[in-house]
Design a protein around this motif. Structure first.
Motif, PDB file in Angstrom:
ATOM      1  N   GLY A  19      44.029  23.576  20.899  1.00 20.12           N
ATOM      2  CA  GLY A  19      44.957  22.468  21.007  1.00 20.12           C
ATOM      3  C   GLY A  19      44.969  21.828  22.379  1.00 20.12           C
ATOM      4  N   PRO A  20      46.039  21.100  22.690  1.00 20.51           N
ATOM      5  CA  PRO A  20      46.093  20.320  23.936  1.00 20.51           C
ATOM      6  C   PRO A  20      46.157  21.147  25.212  1.00 20.51           C
ATOM      7  CG  PRO A  20      48.175  20.192  22.743  1.00 20.51           C
ATOM      8  CD  PRO A  20      47.201  20.846  21.821  1.00 20.51           C
ATOM      9  N   ASP A  21      46.538  22.428  25.122  1.00 23.83           N
ATOM     10  CA  ASP A  21      46.600  23.252  26.332  1.00 23.83           C
ATOM     11  C   ASP A  21      45.217  23.664  26.838  1.00 23.83           C
ATOM     12  OD1 ASP A  21      49.369  23.184  26.484  1.00 23.83           O
ATOM     13  OD2 ASP A  21      49.617  24.975  25.252  1.00 23.83           O
ATOM     14  N   GLY A  22      44.193  23.437  26.020  1.00 26.20           N
ATOM     15  CA  GLY A  22      42.837  23.747  26.467  1.00 26.20           C
ATOM     16  C   GLY A  22      42.467  25.212  26.358  1.00 26.20           C
ATOM     17  N   ILE A  23      43.135  25.953  25.468  1.00 27.64           N
ATOM     18  CA  ILE A  23      42.828  27.367  25.251  1.00 27.64           C
ATOM     19  C   ILE A  23      42.013  27.501  23.971  1.00 27.64           C
ATOM     20  CG2 ILE A  23      43.815  29.649  24.766  1.00 27.64           C
ATOM     21  CD1 ILE A  23      46.264  28.704  26.412  1.00 27.64           C
ATOM     22  N   GLY A  24      40.860  28.165  24.043  1.00 29.42           N
ATOM     23  CA  GLY A  24      40.008  28.334  22.872  1.00 29.42           C
ATOM     24  C   GLY A  24      39.422  27.023  22.399  1.00 29.42           C
ATOM     25  N   GLY A  25      38.961  27.026  21.143  1.00 26.08           N
ATOM     26  CA  GLY A  25      38.355  25.819  20.600  1.00 26.08           C
ATOM     27  C   GLY A  25      36.854  25.785  20.724  1.00 26.08           C
ATOM     28  N   VAL A  26      36.273  26.819  21.336  1.00 22.27           N
ATOM     29  CA  VAL A  26      34.818  26.884  21.505  1.00 22.27           C
ATOM     30  C   VAL A  26      34.186  27.696  20.382  1.00 22.27           C
ATOM     31  CG1 VAL A  26      32.950  27.664  22.998  1.00 22.27           C
ATOM     32  CG2 VAL A  26      34.975  26.600  23.986  1.00 22.27           C
ATOM     33  N   HIS A  27      34.785  28.836  20.051  1.00 21.68           N
ATOM     34  CA  HIS A  27      34.280  29.692  18.985  1.00 21.68           C
ATOM     35  C   HIS A  27      34.979  29.354  17.674  1.00 21.68           C
ATOM     36  CE1 HIS A  27      32.208  32.029  21.984  1.00 21.68           C
ATOM     37  NE2 HIS A  27      33.345  32.299  22.609  1.00 21.68           N
ATOM     38  N   VAL A  28      34.239  29.368  16.593  1.00 22.08           N
ATOM     39  CA  VAL A  28      34.799  29.069  15.281  1.00 22.08           C
ATOM     40  C   VAL A  28      35.804  30.149  14.887  1.00 22.08           C
ATOM     41  CG1 VAL A  28      34.275  28.780  12.826  1.00 22.08           C
ATOM     42  CG2 VAL A  28      32.717  27.858  14.552  1.00 22.08           C
ATOM     43  N   GLY A  29      36.994  29.730  14.537  1.00 20.46           N
ATOM     44  CA  GLY A  29      37.972  30.652  13.983  1.00 20.46           C
ATOM     45  C   GLY A  29      38.944  31.271  14.953  1.00 20.46           C
ATOM     46  N   GLY A  30      38.733  31.096  16.263  1.00 21.59           N
ATOM     47  CA  GLY A  30      39.665  31.701  17.205  1.00 21.59           C
ATOM     48  C   GLY A  30      39.133  31.736  18.615  1.00 21.59           C
ATOM     49  N   ALA A  31      39.672  32.642  19.409  1.00 30.08           N
ATOM     50  CA  ALA A  31      39.307  32.723  20.826  1.00 30.08           C
ATOM     51  C   ALA A  31      39.314  34.169  21.294  1.00 30.08           C
ATOM     52  CB  ALA A  31      40.284  31.907  21.674  1.00 30.08           C
ATOM     53  N   ASN A  32      38.406  34.491  22.208  1.00 26.12           N
ATOM     54  CA  ASN A  32      38.439  35.790  22.875  1.00 26.12           C
ATOM     55  C   ASN A  32      39.597  35.790  23.860  1.00 26.12           C
ATOM     56  OD1 ASN A  32      36.197  37.255  21.800  1.00 26.12           O
ATOM     57  ND2 ASN A  32      34.818  35.941  22.968  1.00 26.12           N
ATOM     58  N   MET A  33      40.373  36.874  23.833  1.00 29.01           N
ATOM     59  CA  MET A  33      41.485  37.001  24.766  1.00 29.01           C
ATOM     60  C   MET A  33      41.454  38.385  25.409  1.00 29.01           C
ATOM     61  SD  MET A  33      44.687  34.926  23.136  1.00 29.01           S
ATOM     62  CE  MET A  33      44.480  33.190  22.716  1.00 29.01           C
TER      63      MET A  33
END
Length: 233
Positions: A185-199
């Motif tokens: 979303g607009p906060d710029g977290i994730g969005g690179v990997h399909v389905g989610g984000a590494n945290m």
């Protein structure tokens, strides 16, 4: 017919490499905390500079990322983009770059991993005792004892979406949750990997968090003493 399978395998390998980058960042953060009694502040302490001018927490952990020689070239009393620090600011660090982010021209080499700074636009400025405070803040550090929700239930660092975030710039090296969807979303977290984000969790584990996660659960995960019951996610 083989092309989709090959592309999927390559993306899986890139996601694994990004996960390894986060594991190395975790090790550096923990070694820093062992040596200093607390994790680094989101921006390198400097009362003469605004957060937008300060060095990032990534600069502080450079010696623990096998970058001691680079750290010695940085003037810690100057702004991240001061002339003295220009050579370091133009240095690309592979460990800070997600291989799934396409390469494109940048004015300054970026980090593709961002520290989490709690909830709300004022998240980076909250006191460590505030229930909305996150792992990082501009002017404060967090000790293990401050993470009362438990290190396994607290996100420290996450994938970013690949937008330009100079790795030496303090203000853009951390990010609070401000607007849903929190992942992609607009906060710029994730969005690179399909389905989610590494945290990266504060205990050093790396979790792949679905972009379908309940926003309330993610809000609970980015605070260090919110007192929420999280359960499985």
């Amino acid at each position: 017919l083989l092309l989709p399978a090959v592309q999927q395998a390559r993306e899986a390998a890139r996601r694994t490499q990004s996960k390894n980058n986060l594991h190395n960042i975790a090790l550096a953060l923990h070694n820093y905390a062992d040596a200093n009694g607390a994790f680094p502040a989101g921006t390198h302490p400097n009362k003469n500079l605004e957060p937008d001018q300060r060095l990032s927490w990534l600069v502080d952990i450079l010696p623990y990322l096998d970058q001691a020689a680079l750290a010695q070239t940085i003037n810690m009393n100057e702004a991240w983009d001061a002339p003295d620090n220009a050579p370091a600011a133009m240095t690309t660090l592979i460990i800070l770059r997600n291989p799934s982010v396409p390469g494109y021209p940048e004015e300054h080499p970026s980090t593709h991993y961002v520290g989490l700074a709690g909830l709300g636009e004022d998240g980076p400025t909250l006191k460590v005792t505030d229930p909305r405070a996150g792992f990082f803040g501009y002017d404060r550090t967090a000790r293990f004892a401050d993470i009362q929700d438990g290190t396994s239930n607290t996100v420290a660092v996450a994938d970013s979406d690949g937008r330009e975030r100079p790795w030496m710039k303090g203000s853009t090296s951390i990010q609070p949750l401000t607007e849903t969807p929190y992942i992609g979303g607009p906060d710029g977290i994730g969005g690179v990997h399909v389905g989610g984000a590494n945290m990266l969790m504060a205990d050093g584990a790396v979790r792949f968090v679905s972009d379908q996660i309940d926003p309330k659960i993610l809000e609970a995960l980015v605070t260090i003493r919110g007192g929420e019951a999280i359960g499985d996610f």
